[in-house]
Design an enzyme around this catalytic site. Structure first.
Site, PDB file in Angstrom:
ATOM      1  N   SER A  44       0.705  -1.056   0.114  1.00 18.24           N
ATOM      2  CA  SER A  44       0.142  -0.038  -0.148  1.00 18.24           C
ATOM      3  C   SER A  44       0.876   1.352   0.066  1.00 18.24           C
ATOM      4  O   SER A  44       0.581   2.133   0.408  1.00 18.24           O
ATOM      5  CB  SER A  44      -0.994  -0.025   1.107  1.00 18.24           C
ATOM      6  N   HIS A 160      -3.974  -6.332   2.226  1.00 20.15           N
ATOM      7  CA  HIS A 160      -2.487  -7.336   3.148  1.00 20.15           C
ATOM      8  C   HIS A 160      -3.861  -8.727   2.720  1.00 20.15           C
ATOM      9  O   HIS A 160      -2.941  -9.058   3.045  1.00 20.15           O
ATOM     10  CB  HIS A 160      -2.519  -6.595   4.041  1.00 20.15           C
ATOM     11  N   GLU A 169      -4.787  -2.686   8.620  1.00 16.96           N
ATOM     12  CA  GLU A 169      -4.478  -2.844   9.959  1.00 16.96           C
ATOM     13  C   GLU A 169      -4.863  -2.690  11.322  1.00 16.96           C
ATOM     14  O   GLU A 169      -5.895  -1.607  11.765  1.00 16.96           O
ATOM     15  CB  GLU A 169      -3.209  -2.439   9.829  1.00 16.96           C
ATOM     16  N   GLU A 212       1.916  -9.853   7.289  1.00 19.27           N
ATOM     17  CA  GLU A 212       2.250  -9.701   8.182  1.00 19.27           C
ATOM     18  C   GLU A 212       2.131 -10.514   9.608  1.00 19.27           C
ATOM     19  O   GLU A 212       2.823  -9.904  10.929  1.00 19.27           O
ATOM     20  CB  GLU A 212       2.050  -8.251   8.576  1.00 19.27           C
ATOM     21  N   ASP A 247      -4.275   1.168  11.226  1.00 14.98           N
ATOM     22  CA  ASP A 247      -4.086   1.602  10.130  1.00 14.98           C
ATOM     23  C   ASP A 247      -5.002   1.464   8.732  1.00 14.98           C
ATOM     24  O   ASP A 247      -4.737   0.359   8.471  1.00 14.98           O
ATOM     25  CB  ASP A 247      -2.543   1.540   9.705  1.00 14.98           C
ATOM     26  N   GLU A 300      -3.670   5.936  12.050  1.00 14.44           N
ATOM     27  CA  GLU A 300      -2.420   6.368  10.577  1.00 14.44           C
ATOM     28  C   GLU A 300      -3.252   5.747   9.387  1.00 14.44           C
ATOM     29  O   GLU A 300      -4.221   5.017   9.378  1.00 14.44           O
ATOM     30  CB  GLU A 300      -1.284   4.957  10.731  1.00 14.44           C
ATOM     31  N   ASP A 327       1.157   8.318   7.178  1.00 11.34           N
ATOM     32  CA  ASP A 327       2.206   7.335   6.607  1.00 11.34           C
ATOM     33  C   ASP A 327       2.515   7.275   5.129  1.00 11.34           C
ATOM     34  O   ASP A 327       3.257   8.634   4.710  1.00 11.34           O
ATOM     35  CB  ASP A 327       1.529   6.435   7.038  1.00 11.34           C
ATOM     36  N   LYS A 352       9.034   5.367   7.139  1.00 12.30           N
ATOM     37  CA  LYS A 352      10.301   3.873   6.937  1.00 12.30           C
ATOM     38  C   LYS A 352      10.664   4.522   5.875  1.00 12.30           C
ATOM     39  O   LYS A 352      10.993   5.205   4.930  1.00 12.30           O
ATOM     40  CB  LYS A 352       8.474   3.363   6.186  1.00 12.30           C
ATOM     41  N   HIS A 380       8.148  -1.485   9.841  1.00 16.59           N
ATOM     42  CA  HIS A 380       8.529  -2.324   8.430  1.00 16.59           C
ATOM     43  C   HIS A 380       7.572  -1.757   7.194  1.00 16.59           C
ATOM     44  O   HIS A 380       6.869  -0.767   7.490  1.00 16.59           O
ATOM     45  CB  HIS A 380       8.516  -3.329   9.315  1.00 16.59           C
ATOM     46  N   LYS A 403       6.208  -0.436  14.411  1.00 14.17           N
ATOM     47  CA  LYS A 403       5.329  -1.366  14.036  1.00 14.17           C
ATOM     48  C   LYS A 403       6.316  -2.298  12.888  1.00 14.17           C
ATOM     49  O   LYS A 403       6.928  -2.519  12.961  1.00 14.17           O
ATOM     50  CB  LYS A 403       3.615  -0.990  14.037  1.00 14.17           C
TER      51      LYS A 403
HETATM   52  C1  2PG Z   1       1.683   0.088   5.973  1.00 16.54           C
HETATM   53  C2  2PG Z   1       2.602  -0.253   5.709  1.00 16.54           C
HETATM   54  C3  2PG Z   1       3.348  -1.312   6.672  1.00 16.54           C
HETATM   55  P1  2PG Z   1       2.633  -1.281   3.404  1.00 16.54           P
HETATM   56  O1  2PG Z   1       1.439   0.641   5.633  1.00 16.54           O
HETATM   57  O2  2PG Z   1       1.789   1.309   7.088  1.00 16.54           O
HETATM   58  O3  2PG Z   1       2.440  -2.144   7.644  1.00 16.54           O
HETATM   59  O4  2PG Z   1       2.555  -1.556   4.104  1.00 16.54           O
HETATM   60  O5  2PG Z   1       4.562  -1.860   3.344  1.00 16.54           O
HETATM   61  O6  2PG Z   1       1.963  -2.023   2.536  1.00 16.54           O
HETATM   62  O7  2PG Z   1       2.849   0.346   2.727  1.00 16.54           O
HETATM   63 MG    MG Z   2       0.734   2.810   6.452  1.00 17.72          MG
END
Ligand code: 2PG
Ligand code: MG
Length: 441
Positions: A44, A160, A169, A212, A247, A300, A327, A352, A380, A403
């Site tokens: 995502s 996911h 999440e 995850e 999230d 989030e 994010d 990230k 992660h 996380k």
């Molecule tokens: C998120 C992440 C990690 P992705 O959206 O925060 O959990 O997902 O790595 O798929 O962007």
């Molecule tokens: Mg996110």
């Protein structure tokens, strides 16, 4: 003693936890010591993330190969940084940015650049004779280090998982643990209770796990997910000690034409409930009600990745009690974090490293949050490797929380288990209820 220098770089295509190719870099320093680093990969992804260079050659890995990025490490980056001082990661990262010369690292690929940057960070730590978390701490201006609260993503939805749940999440957040070690135990115990509960309510076919490591039961509403979490916490005996978060990753289910969010987007069109399509203000009200009903502590990406205004409405409404994390909104990029600070869009940033592509730029984003009393939530990616760099990163920066998935699947446990080792070696205290004080413990 003088610093080691970069003597050689090698790179290879390895597979991540989803079975997709990713970049691994092997740096050899002037003393002949070898340092590895592997790059994660999201599903995502935010629109403004640095470029993950993929070959696009459909005859290999469906076009997802990373041979061009691998070649860029040895053919382009090595000649540019060979002989440079490993302790001076800022200069090495700067050299790679200059060499790339594009805004989103489309030339060399952020996957090539980040692999080198992480390996350099490890080499620099060894050159200084210090553990990685300590080295990162020095590079970041020595914020007080602390063991983070692990936010366990135990129920998976969105892109996911294969259920009809729109938000991506749902976290267990063990704020009331005395140590990281106990937080991990409480999280793992509750995870196993949750598994039994899901088996009882939805059948064993619902206990398969998502990307995850969280479960992806046959549920479709936020309330069902929250009820499951609260019941599992209660049965495990941790009511009042473990809190919850989410999230939604709402960019994935935003409709631009109608400027609305479809909480039923994963169902076939003819089965969707029109009352589940919400405008911005309704989404704010929705999460406000969830907060009043459940022990919610963190939210989030409740809106799509360009909606600073929506995020600001949410932060004004519930940001006092709840950490609102950006994010996809920021992509760990100071340019977007600056805008978020000016608009008071959120009160925290997700960190990230592969969204931005160098450790130096990641530290700059951290610093901006620290200067503005924002939380920093280390993360992660959904596609991971067993590289445990972010365990050291969260401790070194004193972010107070991270996380890295459920307490399940090796690539997730690689980080949690490394945190156990760091706690054992350092005796650092646990952030607990103070988790939002990133950089200010
Ligand atoms: C998120 C992440 C990690 P992705 O959206 O925060 O959990 O997902 O790595 O798929 O962007
Ligand atoms: Mg996110």
């Amino acid at each position: 003693m003088s610093s080691t220098t970069v003597a050689h770089l090698h790179a290879r295509e390895i597979l991540d936890s989803r079975g997709n190719p990713t970049v691994e870099v092997e740096l050899t320093d002037s003393k002949g010591q070898v340092f590895l680093a592997a790059v994660p990969s999201g599903a995502s992804t935010g629109d403004m993330e640095a470029c993950e260079l993929r070959d696009g050659d459909k005859s290999r890995y469906g076009g997802k190969g990373v041979l061009a990025a691998v070649a860029n490490v040895t053919d382009k980056i090595l000649p540019a940084i060979k002989g440079m001082t490993t302790e001076d990661i800022a200069s090495i990262d700067h050299t790679m940015l200059e060499l790339d010369g594009t805004k989103f690292k489309t030339n060399l690929g952020a996957n090539a650049i980040l692999g080198v940057s992480m390996a350099v960070c490890r080499a620099g730590a060894a050159s200084c004779g210090e553990p990685l978390y300590q080295h990162i701490n020095h590079l970041a201006g020595s914020p007080t280090m602390i063991m983070p609260v692990p936010c366990f993503n135990v129920i998976n939805g969105g892109v996911h998982a294969g259920n009809f749940l729109a938000p991506q999440e749902f976290f267990l957040i063990p704020l009331g643990a005395p140590t990281f070690r106990e937080a991990l135990r409480m999280g793992a115990e509750t995870y196993h209770v949750l598994k039994s509960l899901i088996a009882k309510k939805y059948g064993i076919e619902s206990t398969a796990v998502g990307d995850e490591g969280g479960f992806a039961p046959n549920i479709s509403t936020v309330e069902e997910a929250m009820d499951l979490l609260v019941e599992a916490i209660d049965i495990a005996g941790y009511t009042g000690h473990i809190y919850v978060g989410s999230d939604p990753a709402a960019s994935e289910w935003y409709n631009k034409e109608t400027d609305s969010y479809n909480f039923d987007f994963k169902r076939p069109l003819d089965q969707q409930d029109p009352s589940k399509v919400m405008k911005k203000e309704e989404v704010v009200k929705f999460w406000e009600e969830i907060k009043n009903k459940y022990p919610l502590k963190l939210l989030e990406d409740p809106f799509q990745d360009l909606d600073f205004e929506g995020h600001a409405l949410m932060t004004a409404a519930i940001g006092e009690d709840i950490e609102i994390v950006g994010d996809d909104l920021y992509c760990t990029n100071v340019e977007f974090v600056r805008k978020g600070v000016d608009l008071q869009a959120t009160n925290a940033m997700l960190l990230k490293v592969n969204q931005i592509g160098t450790i130096t730029e990641s530290l700059k984003a951290f610093k901006m949050c620290q200067d503005n009393q924002w939380g920093v939530f280390v993360s992660h990616r959904s596609g991971e490797t067993t590289d445990d760099f972010i365990a050291d990163l969260t401790v070194g920066l004193g972010t107070g929380h991270l996380k890295t998935g459920a307490p399940c699947r090796g690539e997730r446990l690689a980080k949690y288990n490394e945190l156990l080792r760091i706690e054992e070696r350092t005796g650092l205290g646990y952030a607990g209820y103070e988790f939002r004080n990133s950089g200010h413990f």
